[in-house]
Design an enzyme around this catalytic site. Structure first.
Site, PDB file in Angstrom:
ATOM      1  N   ASP A  11       0.847  -1.202   0.000  1.00 48.05           N
ATOM      2  CA  ASP A  11       0.000   0.000   0.000  1.00 48.05           C
ATOM      3  C   ASP A  11       0.876   1.243   0.000  1.00 48.05           C
ATOM      4  OD1 ASP A  11      -2.319  -1.548   0.031  1.00 48.05           O
ATOM      5  OD2 ASP A  11      -2.288  -1.697   2.218  1.00 48.05           O
ATOM      6  N   LYS A  33       0.554  -8.163  -2.275  1.00 47.18           N
ATOM      7  CA  LYS A  33      -0.794  -7.682  -2.602  1.00 47.18           C
ATOM      8  C   LYS A  33      -0.677  -6.291  -3.204  1.00 47.18           C
ATOM      9  CE  LYS A  33      -4.034  -6.078   0.477  1.00 47.18           C
ATOM     10  NZ  LYS A  33      -4.856  -4.964  -0.015  1.00 47.18           N
ATOM     11  N   ASP A  60      -5.759  -6.932  -5.577  1.00 49.66           N
ATOM     12  CA  ASP A  60      -6.899  -6.721  -4.671  1.00 49.66           C
ATOM     13  C   ASP A  60      -7.697  -5.491  -5.117  1.00 49.66           C
ATOM     14  OD1 ASP A  60      -8.517  -6.736  -2.368  1.00 49.66           O
ATOM     15  OD2 ASP A  60      -7.044  -5.628  -1.188  1.00 49.66           O
ATOM     16  N   LYS A  62     -11.110  -5.657  -5.759  1.00 43.21           N
ATOM     17  CA  LYS A  62     -12.463  -5.758  -5.173  1.00 43.21           C
ATOM     18  C   LYS A  62     -13.571  -5.334  -6.142  1.00 43.21           C
ATOM     19  CE  LYS A  62     -11.087  -4.941  -0.335  1.00 43.21           C
ATOM     20  NZ  LYS A  62      -9.647  -4.704  -0.357  1.00 43.21           N
ATOM     21  N   HIS A  64     -16.977  -4.912  -8.056  1.00 41.37           N
ATOM     22  CA  HIS A  64     -18.363  -4.974  -7.580  1.00 41.37           C
ATOM     23  C   HIS A  64     -19.237  -4.219  -8.589  1.00 41.37           C
ATOM     24  CE1 HIS A  64     -21.275  -4.404  -3.913  1.00 41.37           C
ATOM     25  NE2 HIS A  64     -21.793  -5.108  -4.904  1.00 41.37           N
ATOM     26  N   ASP A  65     -19.935  -4.961  -9.446  1.00 48.70           N
ATOM     27  CA  ASP A  65     -20.785  -4.327 -10.458  1.00 48.70           C
ATOM     28  C   ASP A  65     -21.738  -5.407 -10.972  1.00 48.70           C
ATOM     29  OD1 ASP A  65     -21.772  -2.641 -12.562  1.00 48.70           O
ATOM     30  OD2 ASP A  65     -19.864  -1.568 -12.561  1.00 48.70           O
ATOM     31  N   ILE A  66     -22.445  -5.133 -12.037  1.00 51.58           N
ATOM     32  CA  ILE A  66     -23.350  -6.156 -12.566  1.00 51.58           C
ATOM     33  C   ILE A  66     -22.510  -7.319 -13.140  1.00 51.58           C
ATOM     34  CG2 ILE A  66     -25.201  -4.519 -13.057  1.00 51.58           C
ATOM     35  CD1 ILE A  66     -24.365  -4.739 -16.045  1.00 51.58           C
ATOM     36  N   ASN A  68     -22.124  -8.997 -15.929  1.00 52.07           N
ATOM     37  CA  ASN A  68     -21.440  -8.880 -17.213  1.00 52.07           C
ATOM     38  C   ASN A  68     -20.210  -7.969 -17.121  1.00 52.07           C
ATOM     39  OD1 ASN A  68     -21.471  -9.503 -20.044  1.00 52.07           O
ATOM     40  ND2 ASN A  68     -21.964  -7.333 -20.376  1.00 52.07           N
ATOM     41  N   THR A  69     -20.361  -6.891 -16.376  1.00 51.71           N
ATOM     42  CA  THR A  69     -19.267  -5.917 -16.257  1.00 51.71           C
ATOM     43  C   THR A  69     -18.121  -6.479 -15.419  1.00 51.71           C
ATOM     44  OG1 THR A  69     -20.864  -4.152 -16.471  1.00 51.71           O
ATOM     45  CG2 THR A  69     -18.745  -3.548 -15.547  1.00 51.71           C
ATOM     46  N   THR A 124     -13.352  -6.302   7.053  1.00 51.82           N
ATOM     47  CA  THR A 124     -12.968  -6.488   8.456  1.00 51.82           C
ATOM     48  C   THR A 124     -13.043  -5.186   9.253  1.00 51.82           C
ATOM     49  OG1 THR A 124     -10.661  -6.152   7.921  1.00 51.82           O
ATOM     50  CG2 THR A 124     -11.432  -8.406   7.929  1.00 51.82           C
ATOM     51  N   GLN A 191      -9.794  -4.236  19.336  1.00 52.50           N
ATOM     52  CA  GLN A 191     -10.284  -4.388  17.967  1.00 52.50           C
ATOM     53  C   GLN A 191     -10.745  -5.825  17.763  1.00 52.50           C
ATOM     54  OE1 GLN A 191      -7.655  -2.381  15.041  1.00 52.50           O
ATOM     55  NE2 GLN A 191      -6.536  -1.794  16.857  1.00 52.50           N
ATOM     56  N   GLY A 211       0.500  -5.641   6.088  1.00 51.52           N
ATOM     57  CA  GLY A 211       1.058  -4.445   5.468  1.00 51.52           C
ATOM     58  C   GLY A 211       1.863  -3.617   6.433  1.00 51.52           C
ATOM     59  N   ARG A 212       1.158  -2.747   7.175  1.00 51.45           N
ATOM     60  CA  ARG A 212       1.855  -1.765   8.017  1.00 51.45           C
ATOM     61  C   ARG A 212       2.837  -2.366   9.020  1.00 51.45           C
ATOM     62  NH1 ARG A 212      -3.565   1.591   8.985  1.00 51.45           N
ATOM     63  NH2 ARG A 212      -4.301  -0.557   8.715  1.00 51.45           N
TER      64      ARG A 212
HETATM   65  O1  C5P Z   1      -3.332  -2.954   8.266  1.00 50.97           O
HETATM   66  P1  C5P Z   1      -2.401  -3.482   7.222  1.00 50.97           P
HETATM   67  O2  C5P Z   1      -1.480  -2.439   6.686  1.00 50.97           O
HETATM   68  O3  C5P Z   1      -1.697  -4.739   7.633  1.00 50.97           O
HETATM   69  O4  C5P Z   1      -3.355  -3.879   6.024  1.00 50.97           O
HETATM   70  C1  C5P Z   1      -2.942  -4.651   4.913  1.00 50.97           C
HETATM   71  C2  C5P Z   1      -4.130  -4.847   4.000  1.00 50.97           C
HETATM   72  O5  C5P Z   1      -5.126  -5.582   4.656  1.00 50.97           O
HETATM   73  C3  C5P Z   1      -4.768  -3.532   3.544  1.00 50.97           C
HETATM   74  O6  C5P Z   1      -4.374  -3.316   2.216  1.00 50.97           O
HETATM   75  C4  C5P Z   1      -6.247  -3.757   3.643  1.00 50.97           C
HETATM   76  O7  C5P Z   1      -6.805  -3.999   2.370  1.00 50.97           O
HETATM   77  C5  C5P Z   1      -6.409  -5.020   4.469  1.00 50.97           C
HETATM   78  N1  C5P Z   1      -6.996  -4.812   5.800  1.00 50.97           N
HETATM   79  C6  C5P Z   1      -8.276  -5.240   6.050  1.00 50.97           C
HETATM   80  N2  C5P Z   1      -8.828  -5.106   7.294  1.00 50.97           N
HETATM   81  C7  C5P Z   1      -8.126  -4.562   8.316  1.00 50.97           C
HETATM   82  C8  C5P Z   1      -6.814  -4.134   8.088  1.00 50.97           C
HETATM   83  C9  C5P Z   1      -6.284  -4.269   6.815  1.00 50.97           C
HETATM   84  O8  C5P Z   1      -8.932  -5.738   5.146  1.00 50.97           O
HETATM   85  N3  C5P Z   1      -8.707  -4.460   9.509  1.00 50.97           N
END
Ligand code: C5P
Length: 234
Positions: A11, A33, A60, A62, A64-66, A68-69, A124, A191, A211-212
């Site tokens: 990201d 990803k 990733d 995601k 989301h449409d009809i 065919n699209t 999530t 959380q 990610g982070r």
């Molecule tokens: O939080 P982090 O940087 O680890 O997130 C990595 C990926 O996971 C993000 O690109 C996001 O799409 C997804 N994510 C999620 N739900 C969370 C945290 C992150 O779907 N609670």
């Protein structure tokens, strides 16, 4: 070969940042990803570059449409060579089935390996307090997973805490990709829908998207290796 259960989320906004992180992680990480933040800023070339580096890619976006699209969009994306593509289960059973069938046909027509297709269940980030569906979140997640399986998809994206219910409902050979993962020891008490690598895998997850915790670490490679050591043998 690195442990493919770990998928590192790229990201970031620039190609230079991608090259820096992938270079730092070297052989410790083989699966990345690419989400909308990166794809929309640098374009499709980043997927092709990762493939040229022998990395696997979860694209990733995601969709989301009809029906065919979405089917057409996935067939266009397939040419980039990503290993996993995804769509929203809330787009409906017909949308998922049409999408899965289109990918099968297009991969046969082109003579290329079909990417796995997985469905987002419930994001999530949504917790019970803001959820307004008729079912409980966990029930809705399992229902979406069942529908995704029946529609011919290869798996789902879901919270680690719902992985066990999905595994029970959908059996083996069904991908459960879990984001919302924090390394062991992180403060996750407040959380509800995130978890540690160990818990996610024990609950039946096949892949961990992180990610982070890796990108923000002083040494991303050390952080990745620590997570890999945690899950080694699980
Ligand atoms: O939080 P982090 O940087 O680890 O997130 C990595 C990926 O996971 C993000 O690109 C996001 O799409 C997804 N994510 C999620 N739900 C969370 C945290 C992150 O779907 N609670």
């Amino acid at each position: 070969m690195a442990d493919e259960r770990l998928i590192v989320a790229l990201d970031v906004h620039t190609f230079d940042d991608v090259k820096k992180l992938v270079g730092e992680l070297r052989d410790s990480v083989s699966f990345y990803k690419v989400g909308m933040e990166l794809f929309y800023s640098v374009g499709a070339g980043v997927v092709e570059w990762l493939k040229s580096q022998d990395k696997k890619v979860f694209l990733d976006l995601k969709l989301h449409d009809i029906p065919n699209t979405v089917a057409g969009g996935l067939c266009s994306l397939m040419g980039l060579g990503a290993d996993i593509l995804n769509i929203h289960a809330s787009g409906g059973f017909t949308m998922m089935k049409t999408a899965a069938e289109a990918l099968h046909k297009e991969s046969e027509r082109l003579g290329v390996e079909r990417p796995k297709l997985i469905a987002i269940t419930v994001l999530t980030s949504i917790n019970q307090a803001e959820w307004c569906g008729a079912l409980k979140i966990s029930e809705q997640v399992v229902e979406f997973a069942r529908q995704a399986k029946a529609a011919g998809l290869d798996g789902v994206v879901a919270s680690p805490q719902e992985a066990r219910l999905i595994r029970e409902a959908c059996g083996e050979n069904f991908l459960i990709v879990t984001p919302g993962i924090r390394p062991a020891g992180a403060d996750i008490n407040d959380q509800q829908r995130i978890s540690t690598p160990t818990i996610a895998l024990r609950n039946g997850a096949t892949h961990l998207v992180i990610g982070r915790p890796i990108r923000a670490a002083k040494s991303p490679r050390e952080a990745a290796l620590k997570i890999l050591a945690e899950i080694d043998g699980l």
